[in-house]
Write a protein that holds these residues in place. Structure first.
Motif, mmCIF file in Angstrom:
data_model
loop_
_atom_site.group_PDB
_atom_site.id
_atom_site.type_symbol
_atom_site.label_atom_id
_atom_site.label_comp_id
_atom_site.label_asym_id
_atom_site.label_seq_id
_atom_site.Cartn_x
_atom_site.Cartn_y
_atom_site.Cartn_z
ATOM 1 N N VAL A 1 -9.925 2.492 -22.725
ATOM 2 C CA VAL A 1 -10.261 3.889 -22.500
ATOM 3 C C VAL A 1 -11.702 3.915 -22.007
ATOM 4 N N VAL A 2 -11.875 4.435 -20.828
ATOM 5 C CA VAL A 2 -13.221 4.520 -20.272
ATOM 6 C C VAL A 2 -13.883 5.759 -20.849
ATOM 7 N N VAL A 3 -15.026 5.578 -21.459
ATOM 8 C CA VAL A 3 -15.734 6.691 -22.063
ATOM 9 C C VAL A 3 -16.409 7.480 -20.948
ATOM 10 N N GLU A 4 -15.980 8.716 -20.778
ATOM 11 C CA GLU A 4 -16.491 9.519 -19.674
ATOM 12 C C GLU A 4 -17.973 9.820 -19.791
ATOM 13 N N ALA A 5 -18.507 9.803 -20.975
ATOM 14 C CA ALA A 5 -19.936 10.077 -21.133
ATOM 15 C C ALA A 5 -20.778 9.048 -20.378
ATOM 16 N N PHE A 6 -20.234 7.837 -20.224
ATOM 17 C CA PHE A 6 -20.972 6.782 -19.535
ATOM 18 C C PHE A 6 -20.590 6.662 -18.064
ATOM 19 N N THR A 7 -19.390 7.059 -17.706
ATOM 20 C CA THR A 7 -18.920 6.778 -16.349
ATOM 21 C C THR A 7 -18.635 8.011 -15.506
ATOM 22 N N HIS A 8 -18.776 9.207 -16.033
ATOM 23 C CA HIS A 8 -18.362 10.385 -15.262
ATOM 24 C C HIS A 8 -19.203 10.597 -14.009
ATOM 25 N N ALA A 9 -20.438 10.174 -14.004
ATOM 26 C CA ALA A 9 -21.303 10.360 -12.839
ATOM 27 C C ALA A 9 -21.275 9.163 -11.896
ATOM 28 N N LEU A 10 -20.587 8.108 -12.278
ATOM 29 C CA LEU A 10 -20.546 6.905 -11.444
ATOM 30 C C LEU A 10 -19.431 7.012 -10.409
ATOM 31 N N PRO A 11 -19.633 6.424 -9.251
ATOM 32 C CA PRO A 11 -18.549 6.387 -8.260
ATOM 33 C C PRO A 11 -17.362 5.574 -8.790
ATOM 34 N N ASP A 12 -16.172 5.904 -8.277
ATOM 35 C CA ASP A 12 -14.963 5.206 -8.723
ATOM 36 C C ASP A 12 -15.036 3.704 -8.467
ATOM 37 N N SER A 13 -15.630 3.312 -7.358
ATOM 38 C CA SER A 13 -15.709 1.879 -7.050
ATOM 39 C C SER A 13 -16.580 1.147 -8.073
ATOM 40 N N LEU A 14 -17.667 1.773 -8.520
ATOM 41 C CA LEU A 14 -18.516 1.146 -9.533
ATOM 42 C C LEU A 14 -17.807 1.106 -10.889
ATOM 43 N N THR A 15 -17.108 2.172 -11.224
ATOM 44 C CA THR A 15 -16.338 2.197 -12.467
ATOM 45 C C THR A 15 -15.281 1.092 -12.455
ATOM 46 N N SER A 16 -14.625 0.904 -11.311
ATOM 47 C CA SER A 16 -13.622 -0.147 -11.177
ATOM 48 C C SER A 16 -14.256 -1.528 -11.331
#
Length: 175
Positions: A80-95
């Motif tokens: 589960v990706v915690v949105e508090a850390f990744t919501h502002a990141l681009p999808d490619s960086l999250t991936s």
């Protein structure tokens, strides 16, 4: 190359799901058999005394196989990706971050595999058996080692997919 990795991963996921499903059905059969024979014993006040010997032991090893196979089959959806850390990141960086995280699972699968293979070798050398059914432990450890290797391999494949071939960012309107 990406398509080949995805195809291999899908095939390995199917194999993991099959193994997990068979283990879960076997657990269900053992548990139902144990409960039914205990109930029959109680219902007939001991006249019929049929028991499933080693049912707890069987269920525990089947649970091990089911969990390892299910973890391997669903490794790409397990976090589960915690949105508090990744919501502002681009999808490619999250991936890519997810791919990096899956490298940890690849290492975990490898370490488990090596440890279980060592345990299988030791059990075979010493003739170790299970407590109730007196089954040899070496094949049980070997199967668990193969399933751990499956976990490590699928994690590595998805780590490569996430780190090297991150999906492009989607636009907000879904185009």
């Amino acid at each position: 190359m990406r398509e080949g990795i995805e195809r291999a991963s899908l095939w390995l996921a199917w194999l993991g799901r099959l193994i997990a499903g068979v283990a879960l059905v076997a657990m269900l059969v053992v548990t139902i058999g144990d409960v039914a024979t205990r109930y029959l014993h109680r219902l007939t006040e001991g006249a019929i005394s049929v028991r499933v010997v080693g049912s707890v032991e069987l269920v525990s090893y089947l649970m091990l196989f089911a969990l390892l196979a299910a973890m391997a089959a669903n490794v790409e959806r397990s976090q589960v990706v915690v949105e508090a850390f990744t919501h502002a990141l681009p999808d490619s960086l999250t991936s890519r971050l997810h791919g990096l995280y899956l490298l940890g699972f690849a290492v975990l699968g490898g370490v488990l595999c090596v440890g279980l293979l060592a345990a299988a070798t030791s059990a075979a050398g010493h003739g170790e058996v299970t407590q109730d059914l007196r089954l040899p432990l070496s094949p049980i450890y070997a199967i668990a080692a193969v399933l751990s290797a499956l976990l490590g391999l699928r994690s590595l494949l998805h780590a490569l997919l996430g780190a090297c071939w991150a999906q492009p960012s989607e636009t907000a309107d879904g185009d």
